[in-house]
Scaffold this motif. Structure first.
Motif, PDB file in Angstrom:
ATOM      1  N   ALA A   1      -4.390 -15.751  -6.848  1.00  0.00           N
ATOM      2  CA  ALA A   1      -3.878 -15.151  -5.617  1.00  0.00           C
ATOM      3  C   ALA A   1      -3.642 -16.257  -4.598  1.00  0.00           C
ATOM      4  N   HIS A   2      -2.436 -16.328  -4.096  1.00  0.00           N
ATOM      5  CA  HIS A   2      -2.060 -17.366  -3.136  1.00  0.00           C
ATOM      6  C   HIS A   2      -1.898 -16.766  -1.746  1.00  0.00           C
ATOM      7  N   SER A   3      -2.441 -17.450  -0.744  1.00  0.00           N
ATOM      8  CA  SER A   3      -2.217 -17.111   0.652  1.00  0.00           C
ATOM      9  C   SER A   3      -2.625 -15.658   0.936  1.00  0.00           C
ATOM     10  N   LEU A   4      -1.704 -14.850   1.458  1.00  0.00           N
ATOM     11  CA  LEU A   4      -2.027 -13.466   1.782  1.00  0.00           C
ATOM     12  C   LEU A   4      -2.249 -12.619   0.531  1.00  0.00           C
ATOM     13  N   GLY A   5      -1.808 -13.109  -0.618  1.00  0.00           N
ATOM     14  CA  GLY A   5      -2.104 -12.425  -1.869  1.00  0.00           C
ATOM     15  C   GLY A   5      -3.595 -12.311  -2.133  1.00  0.00           C
ATOM     16  N   ALA A   6      -4.388 -13.226  -1.549  1.00  0.00           N
ATOM     17  CA  ALA A   6      -5.841 -13.167  -1.744  1.00  0.00           C
ATOM     18  C   ALA A   6      -6.448 -11.933  -1.104  1.00  0.00           C
ATOM     19  N   ALA A   7      -5.871 -11.463  -0.005  1.00  0.00           N
ATOM     20  CA  ALA A   7      -6.356 -10.218   0.610  1.00  0.00           C
ATOM     21  C   ALA A   7      -6.070  -9.032  -0.299  1.00  0.00           C
ATOM     22  N   TRP A   8      -4.865  -9.014  -0.881  1.00  0.00           N
ATOM     23  CA  TRP A   8      -4.542  -7.972  -1.855  1.00  0.00           C
ATOM     24  C   TRP A   8      -5.532  -8.023  -3.027  1.00  0.00           C
ATOM     25  N   MET A   9      -5.857  -9.238  -3.494  1.00  0.00           N
ATOM     26  CA  MET A   9      -6.752  -9.385  -4.642  1.00  0.00           C
ATOM     27  C   MET A   9      -8.118  -8.787  -4.353  1.00  0.00           C
ATOM     28  N   ALA A  10      -8.708  -9.140  -3.204  1.00  0.00           N
ATOM     29  CA  ALA A  10     -10.035  -8.616  -2.875  1.00  0.00           C
ATOM     30  C   ALA A  10     -10.014  -7.091  -2.798  1.00  0.00           C
ATOM     31  N   ASP A  11      -8.979  -6.543  -2.180  1.00  0.00           N
ATOM     32  CA  ASP A  11      -8.876  -5.093  -2.038  1.00  0.00           C
ATOM     33  C   ASP A  11      -8.706  -4.424  -3.397  1.00  0.00           C
ATOM     34  N   ALA A  12      -7.799  -4.955  -4.213  1.00  0.00           N
ATOM     35  CA  ALA A  12      -7.510  -4.321  -5.502  1.00  0.00           C
ATOM     36  C   ALA A  12      -8.689  -4.406  -6.457  1.00  0.00           C
ATOM     37  N   VAL A  13      -9.349  -5.569  -6.526  1.00  0.00           N
ATOM     38  CA  VAL A  13     -10.500  -5.706  -7.417  1.00  0.00           C
ATOM     39  C   VAL A  13     -11.637  -4.795  -6.958  1.00  0.00           C
ATOM     40  N   ALA A  14     -11.844  -4.694  -5.646  1.00  0.00           N
ATOM     41  CA  ALA A  14     -12.889  -3.790  -5.134  1.00  0.00           C
ATOM     42  C   ALA A  14     -12.582  -2.349  -5.496  1.00  0.00           C
ATOM     43  N   ARG A  15     -11.318  -1.956  -5.402  1.00  0.00           N
ATOM     44  CA  ARG A  15     -10.953  -0.586  -5.784  1.00  0.00           C
ATOM     45  C   ARG A  15     -11.202  -0.349  -7.265  1.00  0.00           C
ATOM     46  N   ALA A  16     -10.866  -1.346  -8.096  1.00  0.00           N
ATOM     47  CA  ALA A  16     -11.096  -1.198  -9.527  1.00  0.00           C
ATOM     48  C   ALA A  16     -12.589  -1.080  -9.833  1.00  0.00           C
ATOM     49  N   LEU A  17     -13.418  -1.878  -9.147  1.00  0.00           N
ATOM     50  CA  LEU A  17     -14.863  -1.805  -9.352  1.00  0.00           C
ATOM     51  C   LEU A  17     -15.437  -0.496  -8.826  1.00  0.00           C
TER      52      LEU A  17
END
Length: 420
Positions: free
Chosen positions: A238-254
Motif C-alpha cells: 500500500a502506497h501513500s493514501l492507499g495505506a489508509a485503505w489497507m488498514a481499513d480493509a484488513v480490519a474489516r476482513a478481520l
C-alpha cells in the motif's frame, strides 16, 4: 524463453513459489492499464539490478469487482516464483474528483482546509512531522499568493492613471486569480492537491457512501485471497493514501472472520510512504484509529512501514499506532530508508527536486540493491517477514548472478520465530 542453467550448490533457504500480491496505490487518477504499464516498465530496472528474468503477463480487468490483475513470473538460476498481482482499484473515485469543475472544487477545498485548521489536525501534522505540514499548507499558500496577485492586478489601472470603477477592478482581480488557478495551477500540482484534500475530508468524515462500499469490497477481496490455499503467502503493498485503505480493509476482513490470518496464508502488510495519519489524526476518524488498533493487535501479521526524510508526503519516523497514541500488541516494524540509495546517482539528480516523483519512488524500480525493493517484496523469492526483519541482508541475499546459492548474506528464515 530458454531455461537458465541451475547451480548445483544448494540454496540456503526454501524460496516462495507462489505469491498473491495486492497493490493499493495512492491518490492517482490512473486507470489499470497505466498501472500495469508502469509495473512492467519499472520491473526492467529490477531485473538488471538483481540479475533476474521477469515476465509480466497481460492485464485482466474483472467485471463487477474493483480488481485488475496480471501474472508475473520471476526466474533466477536456481529458483522460480509465480506471482499474481491484484490491483485493488479506486481510480474511478479519484477520476470523479479530478473531473470536478473549479467552481465546485475551490469552495470544497476551502471547507476542507478550514476543517483541518479548526479541528487542530494541521497542528497534529506539524507535531508528527513538520515537513508534512509544509505539504499540507502548500495548496492554501498558493491560493493566497494567487489572490494577492489578483489584488495587485486590480490596482494596476489606478497606478497607470486610469480611473476604473470598482466592479471593473473587482473583475480584473478575480479574472487574474482564476486565470492563475486554471492555467498555472495544474503545472504547480494545485489542481491535483485541491482534489486530494477534498477526498481526504470526505474519507475522514465518512461523507461518501462510495468510499465505505469500496472498503467493504477490498475486505472481501483480501479475505478471499487469504483463504486460497494455492498461495504460499499474501502481501499487500500500500502506497501513500492507499495505506489508509489497507488498514481499513484488513480490519474489516478481520472483523468478519477473526481467524482469517491464523487459518489462512501468511499475511504481510507494506505501508510505503504511508499517509494513514493524514486521515487518522482528524478527530472524526475514530473509525480508522479503531481499524489500526484491530490490525496491530492481530497475531500472525507482518506489518512494516517504510518512510524517508526526503519525502515530505509521508510521516517520517512515525509508526502509525504510536503516533495515534494507541497501545497495541504488535506495532508495525518501522524502517526509515534513503530513497536515493535505490537509484543511480544520475537518476536521483534528475528526480530530487520533484516532491511527487520522490514520493512515488517507493513503488518504482530499483537501480541499486537496497534493503527496500518493492518488486522484490511483491515478486521475489523471499518471504516478506524475512525482508522486513532483516532488510540489511537483502542486497547480498542473491549472488551476483541472481542465484540463491551464491548469496553472500542469505536471509534467515523467520518461520520458526514467534509471531510479532
Amino acid at each position: 524463453m530458454a531455461a537458465r542453467p541451475l547451480l548445483t550448490r544448494r540454496p540456503a533457504i526454501s524460496p516462495v513459489r507462489r505469491r498473491l500480491t495486492f497493490l493499493l496505490t495512492g491518490y492517482e487518477p490512473l486507470p489499470p492499464a497505466a498501472h500495469h504499464h508502469r509495473f512492467a516498465r519499472e520491473i526492467r530496472r529490477f531485473e538488471a539490478t538483481w540479475s533476474l528474468k521477469a515476465t509480466v503477463g497481460g492485464l485482466t480487468e474483472i467485471p463487477d469487482r474493483p480488481v485488475a490483475t496480471w501474472p508475473v513470473a520471476l526466474e533466477g538460476p536456481d529458483f522460480g516464483v509465480e506471482t499474481e498481482v491484484r490491483l485493488l482499484r479506486w481510480d474511478d473515485i479519484v477520476a470523479e474528483d479530478m473531473e470536478m469543475p473549479l467552481w465546485q472544487r475551490l469552495p470544497r477545498y476551502l471547507l476542507a482546509a478550514g476543517d483541518i485548521l479548526v479541528t487542530g489536525t494541521f497542528a497534529r501534522y506539524v507535531a508528527a512531522y513538520w515537513r508534512y505540514g509544509l505539504f499540507a499548507a502548500y495548496p492554501l499558500v498558493l491560493l493566497v499568493l494567487f489572490g494577492l496577485v489578483g489584488i495587485l492586478a486590480s490596482l494596476v489601472p489606478g497606478l497607470l492613471g486610469f480611473g476604473a470603477p470598482w466592479p471593473v477592478r473587482l473583475a480584473l482581480g478575480l479574472a487574474t486569480f482564476l486565470g492563475l488557478t486554471m492555467f498555472a495551477g495544474p503545472r504547480m500540482h494545485l489542481t491535483y492537491m485541491l482534489a486530494d484534500w477534498i477526498f481526504a475530508r470526505d474519507m475522514m468524515r465518512q461523507r461518501r457512501p462510495g468510499i465505505d462500499a469500496r472498503a467493504e469490497a477490498f475486505a472481501r477481496e483480501i479475505a478471499a485471497g487469504l483463504a486460497d490455499p494455492g498461495f504460499d503467502e499474501v502481501v499487500i503493498v500500500a502506497h501513500s493514501l492507499g495505506a489508509a485503505w489497507m488498514a481499513d480493509a484488513v480490519a474489516r476482513a478481520l472483523s468478519a472472520d477473526p481467524t482469517l490470518v491464523s487459518t489462512g496464508r501468511p499475511l504481510g502488510l507494506v505501508g510505503a510512504g504511508s499517509s494513514t495519519l493524514k486521515i487518522a489524526l482528524h478527530p472524526a476518524a475514530g473509525w480508522l484509529r479503531a481499524a489500526v488498533q484491530r490490525v496491530a493487535d492481530a497475531p500472525g501479521i507482518t506489518w512494516a512501514e517504510y518512510d524517508s526524510h526526503v519525502d515530505f508526503i509521508c510521516f517520517y519516523k512515525n509508526d502509525t499506532p504510536t503516533a495515534l497514541g494507541l497501545t497495541v500488541a504488535h506495532p508495525p516494524l518501522r524502517r526509515s530508508i534513503r530513497l536515493s540509495r535505490m537509484l543511480a546517482p544520475a537518476t536521483w539528480r534528475r528526480f530530487r527536486g520533484n516532491l511527487l516523483r520522490i514520493h512515488r519512488q517507493y513503488v518504482m524500480g530499483n537501480e541499486q540493491r537496497y534493503l527496500y525493493d518493492v518488486h522484490m517484496i511483491a515478486c521475489g523469492p523471499f518471504r516478506f517477514a524475512d525482508i522486513a526483519r532483516r532488510g540489511e541482508d537483502l542486497p547480498g541475499a542473491l549472488g551476483p548472478d541472481g542465484s540463491l546459492a551464491a548469496a553472500a548474506t542469505p536471509l534467515p528464515s523467520t518461520m520458526d520465530m514467534p509471531a510479532r
